[in-house]
Enzyme design. Structure first.
Site, PDB file in Angstrom:
ATOM      1  N   GLU A   1       0.828  -1.209   0.000  1.00 31.25           N
ATOM      2  CA  GLU A   1       0.000   0.000   0.000  1.00 31.25           C
ATOM      3  C   GLU A   1       0.863   1.260   0.000  1.00 31.25           C
ATOM      4  O   GLU A   1       0.521   2.254  -0.645  1.00 31.25           O
ATOM      5  CB  GLU A   1      -0.954  -0.031   1.201  1.00 31.25           C
ATOM      6  CG  GLU A   1      -2.049  -1.082   0.993  1.00 31.25           C
ATOM      7  CD  GLU A   1      -2.905  -1.311   2.225  1.00 31.25           C
ATOM      8  OE1 GLU A   1      -4.136  -1.080   2.144  1.00 31.25           O
ATOM      9  OE2 GLU A   1      -2.370  -1.727   3.268  1.00 31.25           O
TER      10      GLU A   1
ATOM     11  N   GLU B   1      -4.234  -9.366   3.886  1.00 26.70           N
ATOM     12  CA  GLU B   1      -4.910  -9.030   5.144  1.00 26.70           C
ATOM     13  C   GLU B   1      -6.113  -9.906   5.468  1.00 26.70           C
ATOM     14  O   GLU B   1      -6.454 -10.083   6.636  1.00 26.70           O
ATOM     15  CB  GLU B   1      -5.368  -7.563   5.127  1.00 26.70           C
ATOM     16  CG  GLU B   1      -4.253  -6.556   5.270  1.00 26.70           C
ATOM     17  CD  GLU B   1      -3.616  -6.157   3.962  1.00 26.70           C
ATOM     18  OE1 GLU B   1      -2.867  -5.179   3.943  1.00 26.70           O
ATOM     19  OE2 GLU B   1      -3.868  -6.837   2.942  1.00 26.70           O
TER      20      GLU B   1
END
Length: 306
Positions: free
Chosen positions: A122, A142
């Site tokens: 990210e 995640e």
């Protein structure tokens, strides 16, 4: 060279070359995980680079051949138990990554070797270009923790690789390597580890000179299907998810947040993502998966990340 953060904690280092490129290095062994110290230090390094007249462009990388294994999952337990204060809503995703790095008036390039997983990817996606090695691993795992990407991944990955592939990567938690990432559009070039930093430096200066595109991935639209087609893809993913994991809610939350960005725009969806991440972090599913993943990360991989 200057260091941001305590030597005993995760930190970043900034070094400005004669070419005017500031190289910001994430330092938090063994996998340069993104502790809260590292994220604060990253913002401080960026602020310094943006304020300095001798800095024209920025390269972000990780120490010792690892970009970043992601947000340090050892912090999750403390947040879940109330021992560690959770950052204020939107601070990392919006203030640090979107408003400081992506919106910077100086271009930045991520130089990726080793791991770029979870929050690590990210961070790379908010840079204006990404250069990787062939063996680099890029992914958003995640969902294995009962969570969704919380630093903008639900919005930027679809805009870089397309909706179908981004759903596959997030829902299966599978990483891709450098060459596939290049084919997908997740990275802009693949070079050897020896060439990585110098290539990224030149690329950053080329962006500044407009010889290479200056891309804010949050606002890319060329990989996103029409609304009708996008909804078909999302609904198919929902149906598959309900069939394969009927008792899990967080994959459906992930799909909903992706759709939110397509329907109402990516910036409002970032805050929805942050809110959902915080809610899921305190969920029973995440609390059950977290100890299993922490044990697995230490025993199998010898490190802790995601």
């Amino acid at each position: 060279m200057s260091e941001m953060g305590s030597k005993n904690k995760g930190r970043t280092m900034i070094e400005v070359g004669a070419d005017g490129v500031a190289v910001i290095t994430i330092v938090n062994p063994p996998v340069n995980s993104l502790s809260l110290d590292v994220l604060q230090s990253l913002k401080e390094s960026y602020d310094e680079a943006l304020q300095r007249d001798d800095v024209k462009a920025i390269v972000v990388t990780g120490a010792k051949g690892k970009f970043s294994g992601g947000f340090d999952i050892s912090a999750f337990g403390g947040i879940q138990e109330g021992k560690v204060q959770q950052p204020k809503s939107g601070y990392i995703s919006v203030e640090v990554l979107t408003d400081t790095i992506e919106a910077a008036r100086k271009p930045s390039v991520a130089a990726i070797d080793g791991l770029a997983l979870g929050g690590g990817l990210e961070v790379a996606m908010v840079c204006h270009a990404r250069i990787s090695t062939p063996t680099a691993q890029l992914g958003l795992p995640e969902l294995q923790l009962g969570l969704i990407p919380g630093f903008g991944g639900t919005q930027r990955l679809p805009r870089l690789v397309g909706l179908a592939k981004s759903l596959e990567m997030m829902l299966t938690s599978k990483a891709v390597k450098g060459e596939e990432a290049l084919q997908l559009g997740l990275v802009d070039a693949v070079v050897s580890s020896q060439e990585l930093i110098n290539t990224a430096r030149r690329w950053a200066l080329d962006i500044l000179a407009r010889r290479k595109p200056w891309v804010a991935s949050l606002y890319k639209t060329d990989k996103i299907e029409s609304l009708g087609e996008a909804r078909q893809i999302l609904n198919f993913a929902r149906a598959q998810t309900r069939r394969r994991a009927p008792n899990l809610k967080h994959p459906l939350v992930c799909i909903d947040i992706i759709e939110e960005g397509i329907v109402n725009g990516p910036k409002p969806a970032l805050m929805k993502e942050v809110e959902a991440f915080g809610r899921l972090l305190k969920s029973d599913t995440s609390k059950k998966l977290y100890p299993h993943l922490l044990c697995s990360a230490w025993n199998i991989k010898g490190s802790r990340y995601y």
